[in-house]
Design a protein around this motif. Structure first.
Motif, PDB file in Angstrom:
ATOM      1  N   ALA A 137       0.832  -1.207   0.000  1.00  0.00           N
ATOM      2  CA  ALA A 137       0.000   0.000   0.000  1.00  0.00           C
ATOM      3  C   ALA A 137       0.868   1.259   0.000  1.00  0.00           C
ATOM      4  O   ALA A 137       0.596   2.219  -0.733  1.00  0.00           O
ATOM      5  N   VAL A 138       1.917   1.253   0.809  1.00  0.00           N
ATOM      6  CA  VAL A 138       2.814   2.417   0.879  1.00  0.00           C
ATOM      7  C   VAL A 138       3.485   2.659  -0.466  1.00  0.00           C
ATOM      8  O   VAL A 138       3.482   3.790  -0.998  1.00  0.00           O
ATOM      9  N   THR A 140       2.726   1.530  -3.443  1.00  0.00           N
ATOM     10  CA  THR A 140       1.765   1.842  -4.507  1.00  0.00           C
ATOM     11  C   THR A 140       1.431   3.332  -4.500  1.00  0.00           C
ATOM     12  O   THR A 140       1.339   3.963  -5.559  1.00  0.00           O
ATOM     13  N   SER A 141       1.272   3.896  -3.309  1.00  0.00           N
ATOM     14  CA  SER A 141       0.982   5.333  -3.213  1.00  0.00           C
ATOM     15  C   SER A 141       2.187   6.160  -3.649  1.00  0.00           C
ATOM     16  O   SER A 141       2.029   7.223  -4.261  1.00  0.00           O
ATOM     17  N   VAL A 142       3.400   5.690  -3.339  1.00  0.00           N
ATOM     18  CA  VAL A 142       4.608   6.390  -3.790  1.00  0.00           C
ATOM     19  C   VAL A 142       4.674   6.396  -5.314  1.00  0.00           C
ATOM     20  O   VAL A 142       4.954   7.423  -5.937  1.00  0.00           O
ATOM     21  N   ARG A 143       4.407   5.251  -5.920  1.00  0.00           N
ATOM     22  CA  ARG A 143       4.430   5.161  -7.388  1.00  0.00           C
ATOM     23  C   ARG A 143       3.410   6.120  -8.007  1.00  0.00           C
ATOM     24  O   ARG A 143       3.704   6.810  -8.992  1.00  0.00           O
ATOM     25  N   ALA A 144       2.221   6.179  -7.416  1.00  0.00           N
ATOM     26  CA  ALA A 144       1.187   7.070  -7.948  1.00  0.00           C
ATOM     27  C   ALA A 144       1.587   8.531  -7.786  1.00  0.00           C
ATOM     28  O   ALA A 144       1.414   9.340  -8.706  1.00  0.00           O
ATOM     29  N   ARG A 145       2.142   8.863  -6.615  1.00  0.00           N
ATOM     30  CA  ARG A 145       2.521  10.257  -6.356  1.00  0.00           C
ATOM     31  C   ARG A 145       3.615  10.731  -7.300  1.00  0.00           C
ATOM     32  O   ARG A 145       3.604  11.879  -7.767  1.00  0.00           O
ATOM     33  N   ARG A 147       4.225   9.417 -10.222  1.00  0.00           N
ATOM     34  CA  ARG A 147       3.817   9.131 -11.609  1.00  0.00           C
ATOM     35  C   ARG A 147       4.877   8.277 -12.329  1.00  0.00           C
ATOM     36  O   ARG A 147       5.275   8.581 -13.467  1.00  0.00           O
ATOM     37  N   LEU A 187      -4.984   5.260   6.708  1.00  0.00           N
ATOM     38  CA  LEU A 187      -4.395   5.475   5.394  1.00  0.00           C
ATOM     39  C   LEU A 187      -4.745   4.386   4.400  1.00  0.00           C
ATOM     40  O   LEU A 187      -4.785   4.618   3.188  1.00  0.00           O
ATOM     41  N   TYR A 188      -4.983   3.168   4.908  1.00  0.00           N
ATOM     42  CA  TYR A 188      -5.226   2.020   4.049  1.00  0.00           C
ATOM     43  C   TYR A 188      -6.432   1.244   4.566  1.00  0.00           C
ATOM     44  O   TYR A 188      -7.029   1.609   5.574  1.00  0.00           O
TER      45      TYR A 188
END
Length: 290
Positions: A137-138, A140-145, A147, A187-188
């Motif tokens: 989850a952590v 995945t959010s880094v990858r999205a942030r 881009r 957060l998740y």
């Protein structure tokens, strides 16, 4: 304590620049004279170095010291400072340019060789204590942030899980301080958080691990060093790694490491350990209602 941001790196660059300017002035040289003796074309390079607009290279420092008649010991000191400054700041895009797994793998050596690691986290469970689902989850959010085009979250999680083996090696000591709020942020998904908090209780019983939870209601009035700051790791007494949204600050100067160690001690003084820490973790898990 210095601000834990990229401005700290800029201040470090300016401090080195100021020292080089002082050396030039003490040698009685103008910028033009220094540039001419160094074999540089024009005074622009000298000006840019002295205004911290251009970081000096190893060759620049050596040439500067030679022209200004600086002794060997002082030259070595400046070279050490140049090295610290040049590696101090790395932005998030550069860290993850080759993918999340590469970023995870790049930090593994310092975790492997350190015998004492002190970690403070105000918002998240530290990576060394994360479950696979929480780490997924952590990251995945880094990858999205960021881009990121490369999707290697699973490989990055596997690397992070593999790194956790250091927790079970004899002769190591890991001290974690976590703000109680980090246990309670939604957060998740709830089941991810429940499993994470259960795992957190379990790792408190490892002989190499000391986990402190800083209560939400802890009084911080007795020390100016007990206020929440950005998350950081202290590796032995050699390096501090500060985690920021925009990048990573790596500190190797002894006096700055001492400031972070002092902050860590103050935060530890108001933390709950052992059974009290486990009760706070259990309460946070119960609040999730699962």
């Amino acid at each position: 304590m210095p601000s834990s941001s990229s401005t700290s790196a800029q201040r470090a660059r300016q401090a080195l620049a100021d020292q080089l300017k002082e050396i030039r002035l003490r040698a009685g040289l103008s910028g033009t004279e220094l540039a001419r003796a160094a074999g540089w074309s024009g005074v622009d390079k000298v000006s840019r170095i002295e205004h911290a607009a251009r970081p000096p290279s190893v060759a620049d420092v050596l040439t500067w010291c030679r022209v200004c008649g600086v002794d060997e010991q002082r030259t070595e000191e400046l070279l050490a400072e140049q090295k610290a400054v040049s590696t101090m700041w790395t932005d998030s895009r550069r860290i993850n340019r080759a993918g999340l797994r590469g970023a995870q793998k790049s930090v593994r050596p310092i975790w492997e060789r350190s015998t004492l690691v002190r970690t403070y986290q105000p918002r998240l469970i530290p990576g060394l204590l994360q479950t696979p689902a929480y780490a997924t989850a952590v990251l995945t959010s880094v990858r999205a942030r960021l881009r990121l085009q490369v999707d290697d979250v699973a490989a990055a999680v596997a690397e992070r899980m593999s790194r956790q083996r250091v927790l079970r090696r004899a002769g190591r000591q890991f001290i974690f301080l976590i703000e109680e709020a980090a246990l309670r942020y939604r957060l998740y998904e709830a089941h991810v958080l429940v499993d994470q908090l259960t795992h957190l209780e379990e790792v408190t019983r490892l002989p190499t691990v000391s986990l402190g939870i800083i209560p939400l209601a802890a009084s911080r009035t007795s020390s100016a060093h007990a206020v929440p700051v950005e998350g950081f790791n202290i590796f032995d007494d050699r390096q501090v790694q500060v985690e920021l949204v925009s990048g990573e600050l790596n500190i190797t100067q002894g006096w700055e490491i001492a400031l972070y160690a002092e902050r860590f001690r103050a935060l530890g003084d108001i933390a709950d350990f052992g059974g009290q820490a486990r009760r706070r973790i259990a309460a946070a898990r119960a609040a999730l209602g699962e």
